[in-house]
Design a protein around this motif. Structure first.
Motif, PDB file in Angstrom:
ATOM      1  N   ILE A   1      -3.424  -7.712   2.713  1.00 38.15           N
ATOM      2  CA  ILE A   1      -3.735  -6.435   2.815  1.00 38.15           C
ATOM      3  C   ILE A   1      -5.547  -6.158   3.033  1.00 38.15           C
ATOM      4  O   ILE A   1      -5.996  -6.791   2.076  1.00 38.15           O
ATOM      5  CB  ILE A   1      -3.489  -5.608   1.489  1.00 38.15           C
ATOM      6  N   THR A   2      -5.937  -6.012   4.302  1.00 32.55           N
ATOM      7  CA  THR A   2      -7.347  -5.793   4.580  1.00 32.55           C
ATOM      8  C   THR A   2      -7.695  -4.418   4.887  1.00 32.55           C
ATOM      9  O   THR A   2      -7.136  -3.634   5.445  1.00 32.55           O
ATOM     10  CB  THR A   2      -7.390  -6.886   5.919  1.00 32.55           C
ATOM     11  N   PHE A   3      -9.071  -4.242   4.341  1.00 34.14           N
ATOM     12  CA  PHE A   3      -9.629  -3.138   4.573  1.00 34.14           C
ATOM     13  C   PHE A   3     -11.299  -3.213   5.171  1.00 34.14           C
ATOM     14  O   PHE A   3     -11.605  -4.344   5.392  1.00 34.14           O
ATOM     15  CB  PHE A   3     -10.142  -2.377   3.001  1.00 34.14           C
TER      16      PHE A   3
ATOM     17  N   ASP B   1       1.601 -11.819  -3.974  1.00 31.54           N
ATOM     18  CA  ASP B   1       2.664 -12.449  -4.154  1.00 31.54           C
ATOM     19  C   ASP B   1       3.333 -11.503  -5.425  1.00 31.54           C
ATOM     20  O   ASP B   1       2.827 -11.550  -6.538  1.00 31.54           O
ATOM     21  CB  ASP B   1       2.709 -13.824  -5.086  1.00 31.54           C
ATOM     22  N   HIS B   2       4.261 -10.567  -4.954  1.00 26.36           N
ATOM     23  CA  HIS B   2       4.736  -9.440  -5.918  1.00 26.36           C
ATOM     24  C   HIS B   2       5.666 -10.122  -6.873  1.00 26.36           C
ATOM     25  O   HIS B   2       5.754  -9.533  -8.214  1.00 26.36           O
ATOM     26  CB  HIS B   2       5.324  -7.980  -5.074  1.00 26.36           C
TER      27      HIS B   2
ATOM     28  N   ARG C   1       2.901 -11.576  -9.276  1.00 26.38           N
ATOM     29  CA  ARG C   1       2.167 -10.456  -9.433  1.00 26.38           C
ATOM     30  C   ARG C   1       0.432 -11.031  -9.343  1.00 26.38           C
ATOM     31  O   ARG C   1      -0.369 -10.932  -9.963  1.00 26.38           O
ATOM     32  CB  ARG C   1       1.954  -9.773 -10.757  1.00 26.38           C
ATOM     33  N   SER C   2       0.291 -11.824  -8.335  1.00 30.30           N
ATOM     34  CA  SER C   2      -0.885 -12.695  -8.069  1.00 30.30           C
ATOM     35  C   SER C   2      -1.446 -12.369  -6.663  1.00 30.30           C
ATOM     36  O   SER C   2      -0.754 -11.974  -5.525  1.00 30.30           O
ATOM     37  CB  SER C   2      -0.777 -14.035  -8.238  1.00 30.30           C
ATOM     38  N   ALA C   3      -2.740 -12.602  -6.388  1.00 29.34           N
ATOM     39  CA  ALA C   3      -3.278 -12.528  -5.046  1.00 29.34           C
ATOM     40  C   ALA C   3      -4.715 -13.306  -4.900  1.00 29.34           C
ATOM     41  O   ALA C   3      -5.188 -13.551  -6.006  1.00 29.34           O
ATOM     42  CB  ALA C   3      -3.459 -11.044  -4.540  1.00 29.34           C
TER      43      ALA C   3
ATOM     44  N   LEU D   1      -1.225  -1.721  -6.844  1.00 28.77           N
ATOM     45  CA  LEU D   1      -0.110  -2.859  -6.490  1.00 28.77           C
ATOM     46  C   LEU D   1       0.287  -3.259  -7.777  1.00 28.77           C
ATOM     47  O   LEU D   1       1.422  -3.853  -7.881  1.00 28.77           O
ATOM     48  CB  LEU D   1      -0.784  -3.906  -5.815  1.00 28.77           C
ATOM     49  N   GLY D   2      -0.069  -3.171  -8.757  1.00 27.88           N
ATOM     50  CA  GLY D   2       0.434  -3.578 -10.119  1.00 27.88           C
ATOM     51  C   GLY D   2       0.529  -5.110 -10.283  1.00 27.88           C
ATOM     52  O   GLY D   2       1.257  -5.787 -11.190  1.00 27.88           O
ATOM     53  N   LEU D   3      -0.446  -5.924  -9.550  1.00 28.18           N
ATOM     54  CA  LEU D   3      -0.690  -7.152  -9.688  1.00 28.18           C
ATOM     55  C   LEU D   3      -1.201  -7.718 -11.207  1.00 28.18           C
ATOM     56  O   LEU D   3      -1.665  -6.519 -11.720  1.00 28.18           O
ATOM     57  CB  LEU D   3      -1.494  -7.968  -8.586  1.00 28.18           C
TER      58      LEU D   3
END
Ligand SMILES: CC(C)(COP(=O)(O)OP(=O)(O)OC[C@H]1O[C@@H](n2cnc3c(N)ncnc32)[C@H](O)[C@@H]1OP(=O)(O)O)[C@@H](O)C(=O)NCCC(=O)NCCS
Length: 202
Positions: free
Chosen positions: A72-74, A94-95, A98-100, A132-134
């Protein structure tokens, strides 16, 4: 242009607004800026990308590949002028776990050292945790990237380890520093006021 003044083409589309920067979607018409930023060898010095010319076609292919749900890029905008100054993103989202992994590039040299990197990192942690709830966001930076290390620390990241002597710069080898931040250690600056249930009327 003063704070809040509209640029000629109207305000860009924005998702999140901080005090100094705002984050919005990638824009195809900004590809020349994105390409210019990743062709600046001084910028690439502290990025994981190899220092090599990158064509507009290659940058367009990167843009066209952005639909992938694990990235997801901004675009990062300077709020005082609404000019685009960089990109930031979450990778390996990684839902299940819950990591990124967080990444950032303030591409306009005169936009560095003004707190934009710090606030962008904070907004991206807010996005990861609140929207996102990560639970865990990680990054890596080279040990000679003192501005990056300081900005990430101020945003809420903590050092968790080092890969030793894996990056050559200025005639010596440097460590790659791993940092992370957990949702339980972070207080939402912006989105905690957005992602709330409706209250009953009256
Ligand atoms: C790294 C980067 C994201 C930092 O963003 P920035 O907007 O320049 O950073 P900020 O202004 O928010 O914060 C930088 C902090 O580091 C400090 N700093 C800068 N250079 C420093 C140095 N040589 N030694 C010690 N501290 C330094 C600044 O004083 C500031 O801290 P302060 O607010 O306490 O004074 C940005 O410079 C960048 O994109 N660089 C090129 C690409 C890159 O490195 N991407 C990240 C790869 S991990």
């Amino acid at each position: 242009m003063g704070e809040g003044t509209k640029p000629a083409g109207g305000l860009p589309v924005i998702n999140m607004v901080g005090e100094r920067v705002a984050l919005g979607p990638l824009q195809r018409d900004l590809l020349p800026s994105y390409q210019r930023w990743v062709n600046d060898f001084h910028t690439l010095r502290t990025l994981g990308l190899r220092p090599a010319p990158l064509t507009l076609e290659a940058e367009t292919a990167w843009y066209d590949g952005q639909g992938d749900s694990s990235t997801i890029t901004f675009t990062v905008y300077e709020r005082s002028t609404w000019r685009p100054v960089g990109n930031t993103g979450l990778h390996a989202v990684d839902h299940r776990n819950r990591s990124a992994v967080f990444g950032i590039l303030i591409g306009e040299p005169d936009a560095r050292g003004r707190g934009y990197g710090t606030e962008t990192a904070r907004l991206m942690l807010d996005y990861a945790f609140t929207a996102l709830g990560l639970h865990s966001v990680m990054l890596s930076c080279f040990a000679y990237n003192l501005a990056g290390h300081r900005a990430y620390t101020k945003a809420g990241f903590k050092e968790i380890g080092r890969r030793r002597q894996c990056r050559s710069m200025g005639g010596r080898l440097w460590d790659e520093i791993l940092m992370d931040c957990l949702a339980t250690e972070f207080e939402s600056p912006v989105l905690g006021k957005v992602f709330v249930p409706d209250g009953p009327r009256g």
